[in-house]
Motif scaffolding. Structure first.
Motif, PDB file in Angstrom:
ATOM      1  N   TYR A  24       8.397  -6.110  -5.176  1.00 45.98           N
ATOM      2  CA  TYR A  24       9.700  -5.394  -4.724  1.00 45.98           C
ATOM      3  C   TYR A  24      10.691  -5.410  -5.618  1.00 45.98           C
ATOM      4  O   TYR A  24      11.596  -4.008  -5.603  1.00 45.98           O
ATOM      5  N   ASN A  25      11.029  -6.138  -6.728  1.00 43.67           N
ATOM      6  CA  ASN A  25      11.878  -5.742  -7.831  1.00 43.67           C
ATOM      7  C   ASN A  25      11.323  -4.691  -8.589  1.00 43.67           C
ATOM      8  O   ASN A  25      12.117  -4.062  -9.229  1.00 43.67           O
ATOM      9  N   LEU A  26       9.987  -4.317  -8.755  1.00 46.44           N
ATOM     10  CA  LEU A  26       9.500  -3.321  -9.641  1.00 46.44           C
ATOM     11  C   LEU A  26       9.755  -2.106  -8.693  1.00 46.44           C
ATOM     12  O   LEU A  26       9.057  -0.995  -9.353  1.00 46.44           O
ATOM     13  N   HIS A  27      10.108  -2.096  -7.514  1.00 47.23           N
ATOM     14  CA  HIS A  27      10.280  -0.965  -6.658  1.00 47.23           C
ATOM     15  C   HIS A  27       8.935  -0.469  -6.174  1.00 47.23           C
ATOM     16  O   HIS A  27       9.024   0.765  -6.023  1.00 47.23           O
ATOM     17  N   ILE A  28       7.853  -1.155  -6.211  1.00 46.06           N
ATOM     18  CA  ILE A  28       6.494  -0.525  -5.717  1.00 46.06           C
ATOM     19  C   ILE A  28       6.345  -1.051  -4.224  1.00 46.06           C
ATOM     20  O   ILE A  28       5.702  -0.061  -3.683  1.00 46.06           O
ATOM     21  N   VAL A  29       6.990  -1.968  -3.691  1.00 49.52           N
ATOM     22  CA  VAL A  29       7.035  -2.089  -2.208  1.00 49.52           C
ATOM     23  C   VAL A  29       8.385  -2.796  -1.955  1.00 49.52           C
ATOM     24  O   VAL A  29       9.024  -3.087  -2.634  1.00 49.52           O
ATOM     25  N   THR A  30       8.539  -1.931  -0.487  1.00 47.02           N
ATOM     26  CA  THR A  30       9.945  -2.470   0.027  1.00 47.02           C
ATOM     27  C   THR A  30       9.493  -3.175   1.275  1.00 47.02           C
ATOM     28  O   THR A  30       8.606  -3.133   2.019  1.00 47.02           O
ATOM     29  N   PHE A  31      10.434  -4.216   1.543  1.00 44.73           N
ATOM     30  CA  PHE A  31      10.169  -5.249   2.457  1.00 44.73           C
ATOM     31  C   PHE A  31      10.289  -4.437   3.804  1.00 44.73           C
ATOM     32  O   PHE A  31       9.705  -5.116   4.765  1.00 44.73           O
ATOM     33  N   ARG A  32      10.862  -3.543   4.150  1.00 45.57           N
ATOM     34  CA  ARG A  32      11.052  -2.815   5.422  1.00 45.57           C
ATOM     35  C   ARG A  32       9.475  -2.548   5.622  1.00 45.57           C
ATOM     36  O   ARG A  32       9.358  -2.226   6.873  1.00 45.57           O
ATOM     37  N   TYR A  33       8.482  -2.477   4.871  1.00 44.12           N
ATOM     38  CA  TYR A  33       7.175  -2.099   5.342  1.00 44.12           C
ATOM     39  C   TYR A  33       6.242  -3.499   5.248  1.00 44.12           C
ATOM     40  O   TYR A  33       5.543  -3.469   5.908  1.00 44.12           O
ATOM     41  N   VAL A  34       6.557  -4.510   4.459  1.00 41.81           N
ATOM     42  CA  VAL A  34       5.872  -5.595   4.476  1.00 41.81           C
ATOM     43  C   VAL A  34       5.970  -6.434   5.741  1.00 41.81           C
ATOM     44  O   VAL A  34       5.086  -6.853   6.080  1.00 41.81           O
ATOM     45  N   TRP A  35       7.073  -6.598   6.197  1.00 42.35           N
ATOM     46  CA  TRP A  35       7.274  -7.416   7.392  1.00 42.35           C
ATOM     47  C   TRP A  35       6.483  -6.910   8.443  1.00 42.35           C
ATOM     48  O   TRP A  35       5.899  -7.705   9.201  1.00 42.35           O
ATOM     49  N   PRO A  36       6.684  -5.683   9.036  1.00 42.62           N
ATOM     50  CA  PRO A  36       5.874  -5.146   9.954  1.00 42.62           C
ATOM     51  C   PRO A  36       4.585  -5.111   9.897  1.00 42.62           C
ATOM     52  O   PRO A  36       3.881  -5.447  10.497  1.00 42.62           O
ATOM     53  N   ALA A  37       4.149  -5.117   8.610  1.00 39.05           N
ATOM     54  CA  ALA A  37       2.598  -5.041   8.405  1.00 39.05           C
ATOM     55  C   ALA A  37       2.107  -6.512   8.544  1.00 39.05           C
ATOM     56  O   ALA A  37       0.881  -6.801   9.081  1.00 39.05           O
ATOM     57  N   ALA A  38       3.117  -7.616   8.253  1.00 30.95           N
ATOM     58  CA  ALA A  38       2.738  -8.966   8.263  1.00 30.95           C
ATOM     59  C   ALA A  38       2.411  -9.388   9.625  1.00 30.95           C
ATOM     60  O   ALA A  38       1.684  -9.964  10.134  1.00 30.95           O
ATOM     61  N   ILE A  39       3.401  -8.878  10.363  1.00 36.06           N
ATOM     62  CA  ILE A  39       3.436  -8.876  11.946  1.00 36.06           C
ATOM     63  C   ILE A  39       2.278  -8.530  12.505  1.00 36.06           C
ATOM     64  O   ILE A  39       1.604  -9.226  13.534  1.00 36.06           O
ATOM     65  N   ILE A  40       1.761  -7.309  12.224  1.00 41.11           N
ATOM     66  CA  ILE A  40       0.717  -6.556  12.953  1.00 41.11           C
ATOM     67  C   ILE A  40      -0.505  -7.369  12.283  1.00 41.11           C
ATOM     68  O   ILE A  40      -1.522  -7.550  13.323  1.00 41.11           O
ATOM     69  N   VAL A  41      -0.633  -7.896  11.103  1.00 37.52           N
ATOM     70  CA  VAL A  41      -1.798  -8.498  10.658  1.00 37.52           C
ATOM     71  C   VAL A  41      -1.937  -9.865  11.507  1.00 37.52           C
ATOM     72  O   VAL A  41      -3.045 -10.312  12.125  1.00 37.52           O
ATOM     73  N   VAL A  42      -0.724 -10.697  11.656  1.00 46.22           N
ATOM     74  CA  VAL A  42      -0.596 -11.817  12.522  1.00 46.22           C
ATOM     75  C   VAL A  42      -1.208 -11.662  13.995  1.00 46.22           C
ATOM     76  O   VAL A  42      -2.071 -12.357  14.675  1.00 46.22           O
ATOM     77  N   GLY A  43      -0.663 -10.374  14.460  1.00 45.93           N
ATOM     78  CA  GLY A  43      -1.065 -10.121  15.910  1.00 45.93           C
ATOM     79  C   GLY A  43      -2.542  -9.670  16.086  1.00 45.93           C
ATOM     80  O   GLY A  43      -3.143  -9.959  17.186  1.00 45.93           O
ATOM     81  N   ILE A  44      -3.257  -9.107  15.243  1.00 49.30           N
ATOM     82  CA  ILE A  44      -4.660  -8.772  15.017  1.00 49.30           C
ATOM     83  C   ILE A  44      -5.300 -10.170  15.072  1.00 49.30           C
ATOM     84  O   ILE A  44      -6.303 -10.225  15.763  1.00 49.30           O
TER      85      ILE A  44
END
Length: 179
Positions: A24-44
């Motif tokens: 996130y600090n290196l501007h490679i990942v933004t949390f607005r994409y990480v959290w939804p992806a994490a929720i999808i993975v847990v749901g699956i």
């Protein structure tokens, strides 16, 4: 080992979270994409766990809990399923009586260790998978990321009574021993 399984698990969690913060600090990942992806993975994961539970037959225990769980004195199963969210699962099947066929048990955990003791005189086949783990399966050790291992005792294929163990863990250690 000098570190306990719990310390290893929490260490891995901190490494993953630290890696995400670094990205996130290196501007490679933004949390607005990480959290939804994490929720999808847990749901699956939850859907897959529910599907496996329905297809497993008679359940030993269905756990959706936090904390460590120990199951000892299991003497008879038809087919079994143990699923756990966070914490260690200890399953002692060493005194179990098997029916004359391939007896199946499935053990899954999201974050935590799985330790299973099978009867010493029963042929065993173990199929295990993990995202991040250390495996010690019937004397074979392996560790790393995206692991999959299948081991069996030499007498498994010809045996009338045998035990098929399927284990899956997202982050944790898996140990399957006989005796």
């Amino acid at each position: 080992r000098s570190m306990s399984h719990r310390q290893t698990t929490w260490g891995l969690i901190l490494i993953v979270l630290g890696g995400l913060l670094l990205l996130y600090n290196l501007h490679i990942v933004t949390f607005r994409y990480v959290w939804p992806a994490a929720i999808i993975v847990v749901g699956i994961y939850l859907l897959a766990r529910g599907w496996r539970r329905r297809s497993a037959g008679i359940d030993i225990c269905n756990c959706q809990a936090f904390g460590d769980r120990t199951y000892s004195g299991v003497t008879e199963i038809h087919n079994g399923n143990v699923s756990h969210f966070i914490g260690d699962v200890n399953l002692d099947l060493s005194g179990m009586e098997l029916k004359p066929r391939e007896n199946k048990i499935t053990v899954s955990a999201f974050i935590g260790d799985i330790r299973l003791r099978a009867p010493i005189d029963i042929p065993v086949r173990a199929i295990c998978s993990a995202f991040i783990a250390d495996f010690n399966i019937l004397g074979q050790s392996r560790d790393g990321i995206f692991l999959s291992i299948t081991e069996q005792t030499p007498d498994y294929d010809a045996a009338e009574k045998k035990l098929l163990i399927t284990c899956s863990v997202f982050i944790g250690d898996v140990s399957i021993q006989r005796g």
